[in-house]
Write a protein that holds these residues in place. Structure first.
Motif, PDB file in Angstrom:
ATOM      1  N   LYS A 129       0.849  -1.186   0.000  1.00 39.23           N
ATOM      2  CA  LYS A 129       0.000   0.000   0.000  1.00 39.23           C
ATOM      3  C   LYS A 129       0.884   1.235   0.000  1.00 39.23           C
ATOM      4  O   LYS A 129       1.842   1.318   0.776  1.00 39.23           O
ATOM      5  CB  LYS A 129      -0.907   0.011   1.242  1.00 39.23           C
ATOM      6  N   ASP A 169       0.725   5.224   0.586  1.00 38.02           N
ATOM      7  CA  ASP A 169      -0.161   6.262   1.111  1.00 38.02           C
ATOM      8  C   ASP A 169       0.021   7.589   0.371  1.00 38.02           C
ATOM      9  O   ASP A 169       0.810   7.667  -0.579  1.00 38.02           O
ATOM     10  CB  ASP A 169       0.040   6.430   2.617  1.00 38.02           C
ATOM     11  N   SER A 170      -0.674   8.590   0.845  1.00 41.08           N
ATOM     12  CA  SER A 170      -0.670   9.885   0.143  1.00 41.08           C
ATOM     13  C   SER A 170       0.708  10.538   0.148  1.00 41.08           C
ATOM     14  O   SER A 170       1.002  11.388  -0.684  1.00 41.08           O
ATOM     15  CB  SER A 170      -1.689  10.831   0.770  1.00 41.08           C
ATOM     16  N   ALA A 209      -5.784   5.009  -1.430  1.00 45.32           N
ATOM     17  CA  ALA A 209      -4.332   4.851  -1.574  1.00 45.32           C
ATOM     18  C   ALA A 209      -4.081   4.201  -2.929  1.00 45.32           C
ATOM     19  O   ALA A 209      -5.012   3.873  -3.654  1.00 45.32           O
ATOM     20  CB  ALA A 209      -3.765   3.967  -0.462  1.00 45.32           C
TER      21      ALA A 209
END
Lengths: 114, 112
Positions: free
Chosen positions: A36, A38-39, A87
């Motif tokens: 994953k 993230d921003s 995400a």
């Protein structure tokens, strides 16, 4: 031919929905992963599977459930989507040891939960 | 847990200039991966270094691994706008089930 392919590339959905992301690799690798991003672009592992067996589960909420029907496929199903799940999700594959072989990533699935 | 620190976080260079990105590990390195990411294009594998002192090149990009310093550097010679993107270093973890841990990336902008 794309080595690691994910579908869909983009996914926009409402909170509370259930969605799946599919991943396939044609490299003959025996280990597959979900990461994953993230921003802030930080990439972190979620799961890994080796020959259809779950190897790593990194304290991911139970709403996330990976499924590997065979060693060339690793799908990610997400229940009851939340805003914080937005995400980019990457699938990757490698041969067993990351110290001696290369790991390849898919193009990513950008999930936006509204 | 192992952490990778990349420096600089962002870099703006003029086309034609050389540049270096560093990746320093908090623990012993058992290999080091470099990837490049462009928006919407996923992670592109650049190279993997396995042994201390190893150096690899691909076109105008060279990477080295210094095991003693627990560090790797990525050097781009005569940068071009096509080199722009986010460069990520990743390292396999020690012991147990293997996974790659990543640095937070270096954003490279190359101005024509």
């Amino acid at each position: 031919d794309t080595a690691v392919s994910q579908t869909p590339k983009y996914l926009v959905t409402q909170m509370g929905n259930d969605k799946s992301i599919k991943c396939e690799q044609n490299l003959g690798h025996d280990t597959m992963y979900w990461y994953k991003q993230d921003s802030k672009k930080f990439l972190k592992i979620m799961f890994s599977y080796n020959n259809k067996e779950l190897i790593i589960n990194e304290t991911v909420p139970n709403r996330f459930s990976p499924k590997s029907p065979d060693k060339a496929h690793l799908n990610l199903h997400i229940n009851s989507l939340e805003l914080g799940d937005s995400a980019v999700y990457f699938c990757a594959s490698s041969l067993l040891s990351l110290r001696t072989t290369e790991a390849f990533f898919g193009q990513g699935t950008r999930l936006t939960v509204v | 847990s192992q952490e990778l620190e990349q420096s600089p976080q962002s870099l703006i260079v003029q086309e034609g200039k050389n540049l270096t990105i560093n990746c320093t590990s908090s623990k012993t390195l058992y290999g080091l991966y470099w990837y490049k990411q462009k928006y919407g294009e996923g992670l592109i594998f650049l190279m993997m270094l396995q042994k201390g002192g190893e150096e690899k090149s691909h076109e105008k990009i060279t990477a080295k691994l210094d095991e003693k310093k627990q560090q790797s550097s990525l050097h781009i010679t005569a940068s071009q706008p096509s080199h722009a993107g986010i460069y990520l270093c990743g390292a396999p973890t020690q012991g147990g089930s293997e996974k790659l841990v990543f640095g937070k990336g270096t954003k490279l902008t190359v101005n024509p």
